[in-house]
Design a protein around this motif. Structure first.
Motif: not given
Length: 381
Positions: A190, A194, A270, A301, A305
């Motif tokens: 992750e 990101a 986010h 997640h 994502r």
């Protein structure tokens, strides 16, 4: 049937139940020792787990105070009667251990012992530990009392189940270690997907601003503003990852508060709106609460994502004596069969395993263009 065998079987049942309730290896070892000592009414009990160097990796005692144990000194080595339990793989019942030719003496602070019963704890062909009992508590007429053949039989039954409990505890600890590795690996991916991408964009944008600062200050100012935005987003991503790295405070805060906190952090980190709602949820066994939390994290997640959603909702509600967790997004959805054919699982395999591991079930509803709902239901404790 006489009274004593019934009492013995009841005591064995109590001991086995006590062992089956423990998951940590050290707790299992201590429970085995205490159960053996109480079962056979002995003054002293010990259990040794051998290492590969002639000593003991663990040696647990009962009937000896902490001060006495410290005064005795280092853990014993595998010799004499102790070695017999580990290497000869048969029980030893002695009227007076001090008169056995294998007896090599004790440290000065060691309590005095006479009658002795030792039993190997075996997992298949391997001796994984040994139980030692000394000084049977009973009237001592001329000729002594000591451990009986019935005592040896009861301890043998206990040792068989002790092997199962110890093996299960080791498997549990290994599984937990693998779960931690899996969680950290997921977080590493992750971070790479990101944070590192944002940092790369930040670096390129800063370089562009530096190149424009002399010939086009206005554009350079715009690029620097973008640098500030990217830096803030990267910081939020890191903060969210750090929250996941910390052990969830389920014991202190409970599942509802822990989920609410994590959802709030993700909502800030986010662009998608992430919400949480709960109603009338009862406290659940620790294993079920941890499984629900981990499934929620994995589903969140995926939604944040991979789905492209701008809304993600998490709900936790009471259902009968248990609870049901739901994570729903309005993203692009997916075709589960196509995902499997492509060799991707989106964490579904691990989520299903977590659900089944606590007696629950997982349902996945998704279709291209129609979002996704992950629902996990667990029974009450």
């Amino acid at each position: 049937m006489s009274h004593r065998p019934r009492s013995g079987l009841a005591a064995v049942s109590t001991a086995l139940l006590a062992m089956s309730r423990r998951l940590e290896v050290h707790d299992v070892l201590q429970t085995i020792v205490v159960s053996a000592r109480e079962l056979l009414d002995a003054e002293y009990a010990a259990l040794g787990v051998p290492d590969d160097h002639g000593g003991f990796a663990q040696f647990v005692v009962d009937g000896v105070s902490e001060e006495e144990w410290k005064a005795i000194g280092p853990l014993p080595r595998q010799h004499g009667i102790l070695a017999a339990m580990l290497h000869e793989e048969k029980p030893e019942r002695l009227a007076d251990v001090r008169r056995d030719p294998r007896f090599g003496g004790w440290p000065a602070a060691h309590p005095d012992m006479s009658d002795f019963l030792g039993m190997p704890v075996r997992d298949g062909d391997e001796t994984i530990a040994a139980l030692f009992l000394a000084n049977k508590r009973c009237p001592r007429p001329a000729g002594g009392c000591g451990f009986t053949e019935e005592d040896e039989e009861l301890l043998g039954i206990l040792a068989q189940h002790a092997a199962i409990a110890l093996t299960n505890a080791r498997l549990y600890e290994r599984s937990r270690e693998l779960t931690i590795v899996e969680e950290r690996s997921r977080l590493a991916h992750e971070l790479h997907d990101a944070v590192s991408q944002k940092l790369f964009s930040l670096r390129l944008t800063a370089q562009a601003a530096a190149a424009l600062v002399d010939r086009d200050p206005a554009r350079a100012k715009g690029e620097l503003q973008q640098v500030a935005v990217l830096a803030a987003e990267a910081a939020d991503e890191l903060r969210a990852a750090v929250v996941e790295l910390r052990p969830a405070a389920l014991d202190e805060d409970g599942l509802v508060a822990t989920l609410r906190t994590q959802v709030q952090v993700l909502d800030r980190a986010h662009s998608a709106r992430v919400t949480f709602d709960s109603s009338a949820v009862r406290a659940l066994p620790a294993a079920q609460e941890e499984a629900l939390l981990r499934v929620a994290q994995e589903a969140l997640h995926n939604a944040l994502r991979h789905s492209g959603a701008n809304r993600v909702g998490v709900t936790l509600a009471r259902r009968a004596q248990g609870a049901v967790l739901s994570v729903t997004d309005n993203g692009k959805g997916f075709d589960a069969r196509a995902v499997r054919r492509a060799g991707r699982h989106l964490g579904l395999v691990s989520m299903r395993a977590r659900a089944s591991g606590v007696g629950g079930r997982l349902r996945v509803q998704s279709a291209p263009g129609q979002g996704t709902t992950i629902e996990m239901e667990v029974p009450g404790g």
